[in-house]
Design a protein around this motif. Structure first.
Motif, short mmCIF file in Angstrom:
data_model
loop_
_atom_site.label_atom_id
_atom_site.label_comp_id
_atom_site.label_asym_id
_atom_site.label_seq_id
_atom_site.Cartn_x
_atom_site.Cartn_y
_atom_site.Cartn_z
N GLY A 248 15.41 -3.99 -9.10
CA GLY A 248 15.64 -4.65 -10.54
C GLY A 248 15.79 -3.97 -11.75
O GLY A 248 15.70 -2.80 -11.61
N PRO A 249 15.92 -4.63 -12.81
CA PRO A 249 16.04 -3.91 -14.14
C PRO A 249 14.53 -3.24 -14.46
O PRO A 249 13.65 -3.50 -13.97
CB PRO A 249 16.36 -4.86 -15.18
N VAL A 250 14.66 -2.20 -15.22
CA VAL A 250 13.60 -1.44 -15.68
C VAL A 250 12.99 -2.23 -16.89
O VAL A 250 13.93 -2.57 -17.61
CB VAL A 250 13.74 -0.20 -16.19
N ALA A 251 11.76 -2.69 -17.18
CA ALA A 251 11.13 -3.31 -18.02
C ALA A 251 11.56 -2.59 -19.40
O ALA A 251 11.68 -3.31 -20.60
CB ALA A 251 9.70 -3.27 -17.85
N ALA A 252 11.40 -1.46 -19.45
CA ALA A 252 11.79 -0.73 -20.87
C ALA A 252 13.19 -0.83 -21.53
O ALA A 252 13.70 -0.61 -22.54
CB ALA A 252 11.63 0.78 -20.58
N THR A 253 14.28 -1.47 -20.48
CA THR A 253 15.69 -1.81 -20.83
C THR A 253 15.70 -3.09 -21.33
O THR A 253 16.78 -3.13 -22.03
CB THR A 253 16.47 -1.32 -19.72
N LEU A 254 14.56 -3.96 -21.37
CA LEU A 254 14.85 -5.20 -21.90
C LEU A 254 14.64 -5.08 -23.36
O LEU A 254 13.39 -4.62 -23.61
CB LEU A 254 13.80 -6.14 -21.05
N PRO A 255 15.30 -5.63 -24.28
CA PRO A 255 15.07 -5.85 -25.65
C PRO A 255 13.84 -6.52 -26.18
O PRO A 255 13.86 -7.93 -25.73
CB PRO A 255 16.42 -6.11 -26.26
N ALA A 256 12.97 -6.04 -26.59
CA ALA A 256 11.68 -6.75 -27.13
C ALA A 256 11.79 -7.25 -28.33
O ALA A 256 12.03 -6.24 -29.26
CB ALA A 256 10.44 -6.03 -26.70
N GLY A 257 11.68 -8.47 -28.86
CA GLY A 257 11.67 -8.82 -30.22
C GLY A 257 13.00 -9.07 -30.70
O GLY A 257 13.29 -9.51 -32.04
N VAL A 258 14.20 -8.90 -29.94
CA VAL A 258 15.54 -9.14 -30.49
C VAL A 258 15.68 -10.83 -30.34
O VAL A 258 15.45 -11.28 -29.39
CB VAL A 258 16.34 -8.47 -29.56
N PRO A 259 16.23 -11.42 -31.37
CA PRO A 259 16.40 -12.65 -31.54
C PRO A 259 17.06 -13.02 -30.00
O PRO A 259 18.46 -12.54 -29.91
CB PRO A 259 17.23 -13.14 -32.58
N GLY A 260 16.70 -14.09 -29.38
CA GLY A 260 17.31 -14.73 -28.26
C GLY A 260 16.78 -13.89 -26.96
O GLY A 260 17.14 -14.28 -25.98
N SER A 261 15.81 -12.92 -27.08
CA SER A 261 15.80 -12.14 -25.95
C SER A 261 14.44 -12.74 -25.15
O SER A 261 14.34 -12.52 -24.29
CB SER A 261 15.44 -10.60 -26.08
N SER A 262 13.78 -13.53 -26.01
CA SER A 262 12.45 -14.17 -25.60
C SER A 262 12.50 -15.70 -25.36
O SER A 262 13.50 -16.31 -25.98
CB SER A 262 11.28 -13.62 -26.32
N PRO A 263 11.81 -16.25 -24.53
CA PRO A 263 11.94 -17.58 -24.13
C PRO A 263 11.28 -18.37 -25.24
O PRO A 263 10.65 -19.43 -24.99
CB PRO A 263 11.19 -17.62 -22.91
N ASN A 264 11.23 -18.08 -26.48
CA ASN A 264 10.81 -18.73 -27.67
C ASN A 264 11.24 -20.35 -27.61
O ASN A 264 12.58 -20.23 -27.53
CB ASN A 264 10.79 -18.07 -29.07
N VAL A 265 10.85 -21.13 -28.19
CA VAL A 265 11.21 -22.43 -28.30
C VAL A 265 11.77 -22.52 -29.63
O VAL A 265 11.30 -21.96 -30.78
CB VAL A 265 10.20 -23.60 -28.28
N ALA A 266 13.11 -23.10 -29.98
CA ALA A 266 13.87 -23.33 -31.12
C ALA A 266 12.80 -24.09 -32.02
O ALA A 266 12.21 -25.04 -31.78
CB ALA A 266 15.20 -23.79 -30.91
N GLU A 267 13.12 -23.72 -33.58
CA GLU A 267 12.36 -24.62 -34.24
C GLU A 267 13.06 -25.85 -34.64
O GLU A 267 14.32 -25.81 -34.71
CB GLU A 267 12.37 -23.72 -35.65
N THR A 268 12.10 -26.90 -34.65
CA THR A 268 12.60 -28.05 -35.00
C THR A 268 13.07 -28.23 -36.35
O THR A 268 12.84 -27.36 -37.35
CB THR A 268 11.61 -29.19 -34.67
N ALA A 269 13.62 -29.34 -36.94
CA ALA A 269 14.11 -29.61 -38.21
C ALA A 269 12.93 -29.65 -39.16
O ALA A 269 12.92 -29.13 -40.37
CB ALA A 269 15.09 -30.89 -38.20
N ASP A 270 11.81 -30.26 -38.72
CA ASP A 270 10.66 -30.42 -39.74
C ASP A 270 10.06 -29.03 -39.96
O ASP A 270 9.63 -28.77 -40.72
CB ASP A 270 9.34 -30.96 -38.60
#
Length: 148
Positions: A101-123
């Protein structure tokens, strides 16, 4: 400038003479270590299965290793005192596939959209905008006028 007192001047002269006398015996400064031009350590994946230069086990090697473990266990069983407790034995391991599989070091950390963060709500977006608007107003109120 202020002149040194005679005793201070004499002590300074004595110190500098002793320093100059000891200077030739002082070893030279060691050379700087050579600069590293190889790959960065962060580019080498450490500890990932298949990432090292280990050679995969062949069927012959697996058979020889299992024969060794079986002989070892038989010898331990022959000389070990008998007990009513559990018996521990070295279990031969099966050859497993290597990681592809892919090497962990090749995955972009902190790049917007690279992590499964929940999108911010309108509030949340409205609250952030209100905060930054108030903050900027307060900064503008206390900041000095720009120089033109």
């Amino acid at each position: 400038t202020i002149q040194d007192a005679p005793d201070v001047a004499a002590e300074k002269a004595r110190f500098f003479l002793a320093y100059q006398a000891a200077l030739p015996a002082t070893p030279p400064k060691p050379a700087d270590p050579p600069k590293w031009y190889g790959p960065l350590a962060s580019k080498i994946p450490a500890g990932l299965p298949g990432s090292s230069a280990n050679v995969a086990l062949t069927a012959d090697l697996s058979a020889a290793r299992n024969a060794f473990y079986n002989t070892y266990n038989a010898q331990v069983a022959a000389v070990a005192p008998k007990s009513d407790g559990p018996v521990f034995a070295v279990v031969p391991v099966a050859t497993s596939a290597q990681w592809t599989g892919p090497v962990a070091a090749t995955l972009p950390a902190g790049v917007p959209g690279s992590s499964p963060n929940v999108a911010e709500t309108a509030d949340v977006l409205n609250a952030k905008n209100a905060f930054f608007t108030t903050y900027n107003q307060q900064v503008a109120a206390v900041a000095p006028a720009p120089k033109v």
